[in-house]
Design an enzyme around this catalytic site. Structure first.
Site, PDB file in Angstrom:
ATOM      1  N   GLU A  55       1.688  14.132   0.293  1.00  0.00           N
ATOM      2  CA  GLU A  55       2.756  14.377   1.260  1.00  0.00           C
ATOM      3  C   GLU A  55       2.367  15.399   2.324  1.00  0.00           C
ATOM      4  OE1 GLU A  55       5.983  13.024   1.319  1.00  0.00           O
ATOM      5  OE2 GLU A  55       5.355  11.626  -0.250  1.00  0.00           O
ATOM      6  N   ASP A  73       8.576   7.616  10.985  1.00  0.00           N
ATOM      7  CA  ASP A  73       8.631   6.542   9.997  1.00  0.00           C
ATOM      8  C   ASP A  73      10.015   5.909   9.920  1.00  0.00           C
ATOM      9  OD1 ASP A  73      10.038   8.586   8.818  1.00  0.00           O
ATOM     10  OD2 ASP A  73       9.007   8.498   6.882  1.00  0.00           O
ATOM     11  N   THR A  78      11.633  14.697   8.179  1.00  0.00           N
ATOM     12  CA  THR A  78      11.146  14.782   6.802  1.00  0.00           C
ATOM     13  C   THR A  78      10.851  16.246   6.533  1.00  0.00           C
ATOM     14  OG1 THR A  78      10.163  12.570   6.829  1.00  0.00           O
ATOM     15  CG2 THR A  78       9.287  14.124   5.221  1.00  0.00           C
TER      16      THR A  78
END
Length: 270
Positions: A55, A73, A78
């Site tokens: 990640e 995305d 995020t």
């Protein structure tokens, strides 16, 4: 461990001194070690590091509480130790929980906006200061605890529980965990539950009489299929050059040392 120790202790006392060579400790100790699952603190720490390598390209997962960006995305922002997303609901759940624990925190004012953008990639109502305020919140111990809490509630605990139900060991539980982190456990075809369902059409988990390695390979095949359905996840190296490596070596207990690659970067845990 205390209960096991107590039983062992009484068993040893009951054995005559002349029979001490037959004491069961050498047999019992490996069995206890093998029973440790991903929720064992040392194994959980390994899991956090491996997920962070994928990640965040770093083993330092504790440095990621402050992380936040839009990685294009389709999920909006995020952020955090597990990639909470403004577009998928888990970031909203996190901030709601944090606000229950600490009302009036620096992120509480964004709750209306987080509810509006849920399900989209929009930043409406979040820009321009949300990222700065997220980093500010990440200095708060209560926000770090909130991230840990939501990680465990939504991802870690369900993965470990399903893994134990299926009869897979520490590696299998990690494979489940990494899948649920990326795909969630919703009703869409690429969700964790449907990855598992796809795998069930090819093999059986140990709890149903199947071979553990065969089952995990089937699950990873289904996981790779799910990843390839979405451009943002089409690089499958976190499976191919990480989880498959451990599985091919027969390291079902996820024992160190561990060596793997993700997106071309090499990692090691000694």
């Amino acid at each position: 461990m205390l209960a096991i120790g107590a039983v062992l202790g009484s068993a040893l006392i009951a054995v005559p001194v002349t029979a001490h060579a037959t004491a069961p400790a050498p047999v019992t100790a490996p069995a206890v070690a093998a029973a440790a699952g991903l929720d064992d603190p040392a194994k959980k720490e390994i899991a956090m590091k491996i997920v962070s390598s994928a990640e965040n390209s770093s083993l330092d997962w504790k440095a990621q509480y402050k992380y936040i960006e839009d990685i294009d995305d389709g999920r909006g922002y995020t952020a955090g130790i597990i990639g909470f997303c403004s577009g998928t609901g888990d970031m909203l759940d996190l901030v709601e929980y944090y606000t229950q624990v600490k009302p009036g925190n620096v992120l509480a004012k964004y709750l209306p906006a987080l509810r509006r953008v849920d399900g989209t990639d929009s930043h409406d109502g979040l820009d321009p200061n949300f990222t700065k305020d997220w980093a500010k919140a990440a200095q708060d111990t209560e926000f770090k605890k909130a991230q840990d809490h939501e990680r465990d509630r939504v991802y870690f605990n369900p993965a470990v529980k399903q893994g134990k139900t299926d009869g897979v060991g520490t590696l299998g539980q990690f494979i489940y965990y990494d899948a649920i982190v990326m795909h969630g456990d919703g009703t869409d075809s690429t969700s964790f539950r449907n990855i598992r369902k796809r795998a069930l059409s090819k093999a059986k988990p140990p709890s149903q009489g199947g071979n553990e390695t065969t089952w995990l390979n089937a699950f990873l095949d289904a996981r790779v299929w799910a990843m390839k359905q979405e451009e943002a996840h089409s690089d499958t190296s976190r499976v191919d050059t990480a989880q498959r490596v451990f599985l091919k070596k027969g390291n079902l207990n996820l024992d160190t040392p561990l060596d793997w690659k993700v997106y071309g970067d090499s990692f090691h845990i000694g």
